[in-house]
Design an enzyme around this catalytic site. Structure first.
Site, short mmCIF file in Angstrom:
data_model
loop_
_atom_site.label_atom_id
_atom_site.label_comp_id
_atom_site.label_asym_id
_atom_site.label_seq_id
_atom_site.Cartn_x
_atom_site.Cartn_y
_atom_site.Cartn_z
CE1 TYR A 39 10.96 32.31 3.71
CE2 TYR A 39 11.19 29.91 3.65
CZ TYR A 39 10.94 31.12 3.01
OH TYR A 39 10.68 31.13 1.67
CE LYS A 72 -0.30 -0.06 5.04
NZ LYS A 72 -1.12 -0.52 6.19
NE ARG A 88 -7.19 1.23 11.26
CZ ARG A 88 -5.93 1.01 10.87
NH1 ARG A 88 -5.04 1.98 10.95
NH2 ARG A 88 -5.57 -0.16 10.39
C1 LIG Z 1 -0.49 -1.51 6.84
C2 LIG Z 1 -1.13 -2.74 7.29
C3 LIG Z 1 -0.38 -3.91 7.43
C4 LIG Z 1 1.12 -3.93 7.34
O1 LIG Z 1 1.64 -3.35 8.51
P1 LIG Z 1 3.22 -3.28 8.80
O2 LIG Z 1 3.31 -2.80 10.19
O3 LIG Z 1 3.79 -2.33 7.81
O4 LIG Z 1 3.75 -4.65 8.60
C5 LIG Z 1 -1.07 -5.08 7.72
N1 LIG Z 1 -2.42 -5.08 7.88
C6 LIG Z 1 -3.16 -3.97 7.76
C7 LIG Z 1 -4.64 -4.04 7.94
C8 LIG Z 1 -2.56 -2.76 7.47
O5 LIG Z 1 -3.29 -1.65 7.36
#
Ligand SMILES: *Cc1c(COP(=O)(O)O)cnc(C)c1O
Length: 379
Positions: free
Chosen positions: A271, A46, A139
């Site tokens: 700045y 992702k 969540r």
């Molecule tokens: C991002 C995510 C993962 C991977 O998490 P990492 O800590 O990067 O290994 C796995 N499951 C879900 C539902 C996620 O959102």
């Protein structure tokens, strides 16, 4: 990991072999004999593979024989399909109402988070989904009871729940009982579902941290690492077991010196004039700023590697430029390369160190390296 000098103001270089080695380290930890009763690995790509390039990383994982990839959105899944990836693709962060057709046509596998969605996916003639249980993250994921889930499924003909999953809220924290409690709830609900005739063939729970620091009942038929593939595991709290695998960062981030100048004692930099030279100082102005992903929070705090040694960021990080103090490295010239993440000789900086200084997390650092930063790949 040696990097090749590049003609790009600001760039990252990603090692394919490092990605592959990291993936193998995780896979070997969960499936040392590669037998069918050991977990498989879902490669999480992702957010453009945490800044590493989703298509490139997915191709590396595909060459390693991975069967599952995971993304957050349908758009990200479509990008992988368009690039020719044929692996199963799990869409983890929700499907929008206008995306059902793309899910079906691109053969993406959505994670369903509510009983209403079960009905909607069935109506959209989507045949396989994974169902997420909220076990305490609060969540995404359904809080419904097993009998409610079974009833909703009976009313969703043509839809199969292929997988059951959940997500840890505090996987690195061994001072808290949240993870064992999440595992207990998950197994309790999975058992209740099984007693009602709902028995998804796949179950998955663990991302990087719950693979690195294992807990009984957390590794199921699949694990879902992301961060580990890119070379990171978060530090644990409390009495954690030692990590089950070792990985190393796959990405180096470099920029170039645009200008060098000497300023007298008393001169103010940037700045707001927030940094003032106490003695005559040599500055280098770097071709990277917060628009490239250098955290503004590194203003007057962060360091980069210049001329093989750590050099402090002075003044505020601006949009396209960052100023460093190179008084200790007077040989540096405009056009010379500087390291934001990576190593020069035996000096190194990784995303966890940067994150700590900037008051954020390594994930945030990697995902913030912006689109205008050129990506290069080495084997
Ligand atoms: C991002 C995510 C993962 C991977 O998490 P990492 O800590 O990067 O290994 C796995 N499951 C879900 C539902 C996620 O959102």
């Amino acid at each position: 990991m040696k990097s090749v000098p590049r003609n790009a103001r600001c760039y990252v270089e990603i090692s394919r072999s490092r990605i592959a080695a990291n993936y193998r380290a995780v896979r070997d930890a969960v499936a040392p004999t590669r037998s069918t009763n050991e977990p498989g690995v879902i490669g999480v790509v992702k957010a453009d593979a945490y800044g590493h390039g989703a298509v490139e990383v997915a191709r590396v994982l595909a060459r390693e024989g991975i069967e599952w990839l995971a993304v957050s959105s349908v758009d990200e899944g479509v990008t992988l399909r368009t690039a020719g990836l044929t692996q199963r693709i799990l869409v983890m962060a929700g499907v929008m109402p206008w995306e059902f057709e793309a899910v079906r046509e691109q053969n993406l596998t959505p994670v369903v988070h509510s009983l209403d969605e079960l009905r909607l996916f069935a109506e959209a003639r989507i045949s396989k989904v994974h169902l997420k249980l909220d076990t305490g993250m609060d969540r995404l994921g359904t809080l419904a009871e097993a009998n409610q889930i079974a009833t909703a499924l009976a009313a969703a003909p043509g839809l199969t729940v292929e997988g059951l999953l959940s997500h840890f809220a505090s996987a690195t924290d061994f001072t808290s009982d949240q993870s064992p409690e999440q595992i207990r709830l998950f197994h309790e609900k999975a058992t209740a579902l099984r007693n009602l005739g709902v028995q998804p063939p796949l179950m998955h729970f663990a991302s990087t941290n719950a693979v690195a620091y294992p807990r009984p009942g957390a590794w199921l038929s699949l694990v879902r690492p992301g961060h580990a593939i890119y070379g990171y595991v978060s530090p644990a709290r409390g009495a954690a077991p030692s990590a089950t695998f070792h990985v190393r960062p796959a990405l180096q981030w470099k920029t170039h010196i645009v200008a060098v100048k000497d300023i007298p004692a008393g001169a103010r930099v940037g700045y707001g004039g927030s940094w003032q030279a106490e003695t005559p100082t040599r500055l280098a102005i770097l071709a990277a700023g917060y628009a490239d992903g250098v955290p503004h929070r590194l203003s007057n705090k962060g360091k980069v590697i210049a001329g093989g040694r750590l050099a402090p960021i002075v003044g505020t990080v601006s949009m396209d430029l960052t100023t460093i103090d190179i008084t200790q490295s007077p040989q540096l010239q405009p056009g010379d390369e500087v390291t934001l993440l990576g190593s020069e000789g035996d000096v190194s900086l990784d995303a966890q160190q940067l994150a700590k200084t900037a008051g954020t997390i390594s994930y945030n650092i990697l995902c913030s390296i912006s689109a205008r930063v050129r990506r290069f790949y080495t084997d």
